[in-house]
Scaffold this active site. Structure first.
Site, PDB file in Angstrom:
ATOM      1  N   ARG A   1     -14.947  -5.802   9.705  1.00  0.00           N
ATOM      2  CA  ARG A   1     -15.870  -6.922   9.511  1.00  0.00           C
ATOM      3  C   ARG A   1     -16.072  -7.730  10.792  1.00  0.00           C
ATOM      4  O   ARG A   1     -17.162  -8.192  11.083  1.00  0.00           O
ATOM      5  CB  ARG A   1     -15.357  -7.836   8.396  1.00  0.00           C
ATOM      6  CG  ARG A   1     -15.556  -7.245   7.001  1.00  0.00           C
ATOM      7  CD  ARG A   1     -15.307  -8.288   5.928  1.00  0.00           C
ATOM      8  NE  ARG A   1     -13.905  -8.692   5.884  1.00  0.00           N
ATOM      9  CZ  ARG A   1     -12.994  -8.104   5.118  1.00  0.00           C
ATOM     10  NH1 ARG A   1     -13.336  -7.100   4.335  1.00  0.00           N
ATOM     11  NH2 ARG A   1     -11.742  -8.510   5.109  1.00  0.00           N
TER      12      ARG A   1
ATOM     13  N   VAL B   1       1.821  -4.312  -0.868  1.00  0.00           N
ATOM     14  CA  VAL B   1       0.940  -5.083   0.003  1.00  0.00           C
ATOM     15  C   VAL B   1      -0.460  -5.106  -0.609  1.00  0.00           C
ATOM     16  O   VAL B   1      -1.215  -6.042  -0.424  1.00  0.00           O
ATOM     17  CB  VAL B   1       0.943  -4.526   1.447  1.00  0.00           C
ATOM     18  CG1 VAL B   1       0.370  -3.125   1.511  1.00  0.00           C
ATOM     19  CG2 VAL B   1       0.178  -5.442   2.388  1.00  0.00           C
ATOM     20  N   GLY B   2      -0.794  -4.062  -1.367  1.00  0.00           N
ATOM     21  CA  GLY B   2      -2.103  -3.986  -2.022  1.00  0.00           C
ATOM     22  C   GLY B   2      -2.098  -4.755  -3.332  1.00  0.00           C
ATOM     23  O   GLY B   2      -1.057  -4.928  -3.965  1.00  0.00           O
TER      24      GLY B   2
ATOM     25  N   ARG C   1      -5.939   3.578   0.861  1.00  0.00           N
ATOM     26  CA  ARG C   1      -6.070   3.749  -0.584  1.00  0.00           C
ATOM     27  C   ARG C   1      -6.899   4.991  -0.839  1.00  0.00           C
ATOM     28  O   ARG C   1      -7.872   5.254  -0.126  1.00  0.00           O
ATOM     29  CB  ARG C   1      -6.775   2.534  -1.232  1.00  0.00           C
ATOM     30  CG  ARG C   1      -5.916   1.305  -1.355  1.00  0.00           C
ATOM     31  CD  ARG C   1      -4.917   1.424  -2.508  1.00  0.00           C
ATOM     32  NE  ARG C   1      -3.989   0.293  -2.528  1.00  0.00           N
ATOM     33  CZ  ARG C   1      -2.829   0.276  -1.883  1.00  0.00           C
ATOM     34  NH1 ARG C   1      -2.437   1.317  -1.181  1.00  0.00           N
ATOM     35  NH2 ARG C   1      -2.046  -0.778  -1.969  1.00  0.00           N
TER      36      ARG C   1
ATOM     37  N   HIS D   1       2.237   9.442  -1.247  1.00  0.00           N
ATOM     38  CA  HIS D   1       2.199   7.986  -1.044  1.00  0.00           C
ATOM     39  C   HIS D   1       3.586   7.442  -0.657  1.00  0.00           C
ATOM     40  O   HIS D   1       4.179   6.634  -1.363  1.00  0.00           O
ATOM     41  CB  HIS D   1       1.696   7.279  -2.317  1.00  0.00           C
ATOM     42  CG  HIS D   1       1.171   5.885  -2.045  1.00  0.00           C
ATOM     43  ND1 HIS D   1       0.218   5.290  -2.814  1.00  0.00           N
ATOM     44  CD2 HIS D   1       1.477   4.975  -1.073  1.00  0.00           C
ATOM     45  CE1 HIS D   1      -0.041   4.073  -2.344  1.00  0.00           C
ATOM     46  NE2 HIS D   1       0.707   3.871  -1.278  1.00  0.00           N
ATOM     47  N   ILE D   2       4.061   7.897   0.498  1.00  0.00           N
ATOM     48  CA  ILE D   2       5.395   7.505   0.957  1.00  0.00           C
ATOM     49  C   ILE D   2       5.344   6.645   2.216  1.00  0.00           C
ATOM     50  O   ILE D   2       6.312   6.561   2.971  1.00  0.00           O
ATOM     51  CB  ILE D   2       6.297   8.748   1.197  1.00  0.00           C
ATOM     52  CG1 ILE D   2       5.609   9.765   2.118  1.00  0.00           C
ATOM     53  CG2 ILE D   2       6.678   9.385  -0.127  1.00  0.00           C
ATOM     54  CD1 ILE D   2       6.504  10.908   2.567  1.00  0.00           C
ATOM     55  N   GLY D   3       4.200   5.965   2.426  1.00  0.00           N
ATOM     56  CA  GLY D   3       4.022   5.147   3.630  1.00  0.00           C
ATOM     57  C   GLY D   3       5.151   4.182   3.919  1.00  0.00           C
ATOM     58  O   GLY D   3       5.606   4.068   5.048  1.00  0.00           O
TER      59      GLY D   3
ATOM     60  N   GLU E   1      -3.204   9.261  -8.428  1.00  0.00           N
ATOM     61  CA  GLU E   1      -1.840   9.484  -7.941  1.00  0.00           C
ATOM     62  C   GLU E   1      -0.913   9.558  -9.150  1.00  0.00           C
ATOM     63  O   GLU E   1      -0.922   8.636  -9.960  1.00  0.00           O
ATOM     64  CB  GLU E   1      -1.401   8.343  -7.009  1.00  0.00           C
ATOM     65  CG  GLU E   1      -2.167   8.331  -5.702  1.00  0.00           C
ATOM     66  CD  GLU E   1      -1.722   7.239  -4.737  1.00  0.00           C
ATOM     67  OE1 GLU E   1      -0.790   6.482  -5.062  1.00  0.00           O
ATOM     68  OE2 GLU E   1      -2.319   7.142  -3.652  1.00  0.00           O
TER      69      GLU E   1
END
Length: 328
Positions: A186, A84-85, A245, A293-295, A274
């Protein structure tokens, strides 16, 4: 079916879920070259692998910059990232060359939100510490204050970045009896009403929240956002969780905040770098839970991500619609 001579060349930078590979190999439009490993492709092999490619399917760990684009050459039509990033992509260079970009938003929202809530609970209620005490013999008789943590019921939760994932996290936290849900970003979000979200300044969010969840994207504005000044404004009973992040957090300042008692605990699913070196100071702390980082790491989510990244790639190769194209 096109003849072999006309097949477009695709370079895939890593083993991806079979759902994605199957779509690419049976499409009949591309010749797939794969870096056949679960480990990231070394830079030299990446530069070699992309030569003459019409399409690249990459991961977050692959820096796609001008050097890679030059190595690929003028055939390159599309870059599809299994993420997604997209902060690993040099978007200015990519846009300049008229290359289309596909990514995989939405499909990992639920899995990442679930993991974030799990990480928040594990950190706040000291689950890893508790498991360790059972194993090492630290569990003796019942003690009134032993392994006490912090509960969500009646609390104020602050979400930094109420986008897709931030909203999904908030929705999952509300049934725990959260009293106030603050968010910053924002702009105010129309759908925040669903979680009784209050749009506040970052300062207000940081100083009034019992739990702070970071789910914003990495931008020049958010780089290093969570620094010493940020942690100094937090309650000393507050729990900090980041699943966005790693670069949003200044890790040296976080370490100081955790060791000095400035904040109660932290849970991280993302770090810089990472993987985090095993001798990193944060890993010595009992009040810091670090995950690798297992989201989005559920079998179904990764399968859907693999399929979507393949479909994006094929759309870009054939000049047709991509299911999830990045507009920039």
């Amino acid at each position: 079916m096109q003849t072999v001579g006309k097949l477009m060349k695709v370079f895939v930078t890593r083993r991806i879920p079979q759902e994605g590979m199957k779509i690419l190999t049976t499409a009949g439009v591309c010749e797939v070259s794969l870096w056949d490993s679960d480990e990231p492709v070394p830079r030299a092999d990446l530069l070699k692998g992309v030569q003459g490619a019409h399409g690249i399917l990459c991961l977050l760990s692959d820096k796609i910059d001008a050097e890679v684009l030059d190595a690929a050459g003028p055939n390159l039509k599309v870059i599809s990232t299994l993420s997604v990033g997209f902060d690993h992509l040099a978007l200015d260079e990519i846009k300049k060359r008229g290359i289309r970009v596909g990514y995989t938003p939405d499909v990992l929202t639920d899995a990442t939100a679930e993991l974030t809530v799990a990480l928040l609970l594990a950190t706040a209620r000291r689950l890893p510490e508790g498991v360790e005490e059972v194993k090492n013999g630290g569990w003796s008789s019942w003690k009134p204050l032993w392994l006490c943590g912090y509960g969500l019921s009646g609390s104020t939760v602050g979400v930094i970045g109420l986008g897709r994932i931030g909203m999904a996290i908030a929705q999952r936290l509300m049934p725990f009896g959260v009293k106030r849900l603050l968010y910053s970003g924002r702009t105010a979000k129309a759908n925040a009403a669903e979680v009784n979200g209050e749009f506040v300044s970052l300062d207000t969010l940081v100083s009034e929240s019992d739990f702070i969840v970071v789910s914003c994207s990495l931008t020049p504005e958010t780089q290093g956002l969570c620094d010493k000044a940020f942690f100094c404004k937090m309650k000393n009973t507050a729990v900090f969780v980041n699943s966005s992040r790693g670069a949003v957090v200044n890790q040296e300042d976080l370490y100081e905040a955790l060791t000095s008692g400035q904040i109660a605990a932290a849970g991280l699913d993302v770090t810089t770098p990472e993987p985090l070196p095993t001798n990193h100071p944060l890993l010595t702390l009992k009040n810091c839970v670090v995950l690798p980082h297992i989201g989005s790491a559920t079998y179904s989510t990764r399968g859907v991500m693999g399929a979507l990244s393949a479909q994006n790639l094929l759309g870009g190769l054939q000049g047709t619609d991509m299911p999830s194209e990045l507009t920039f």
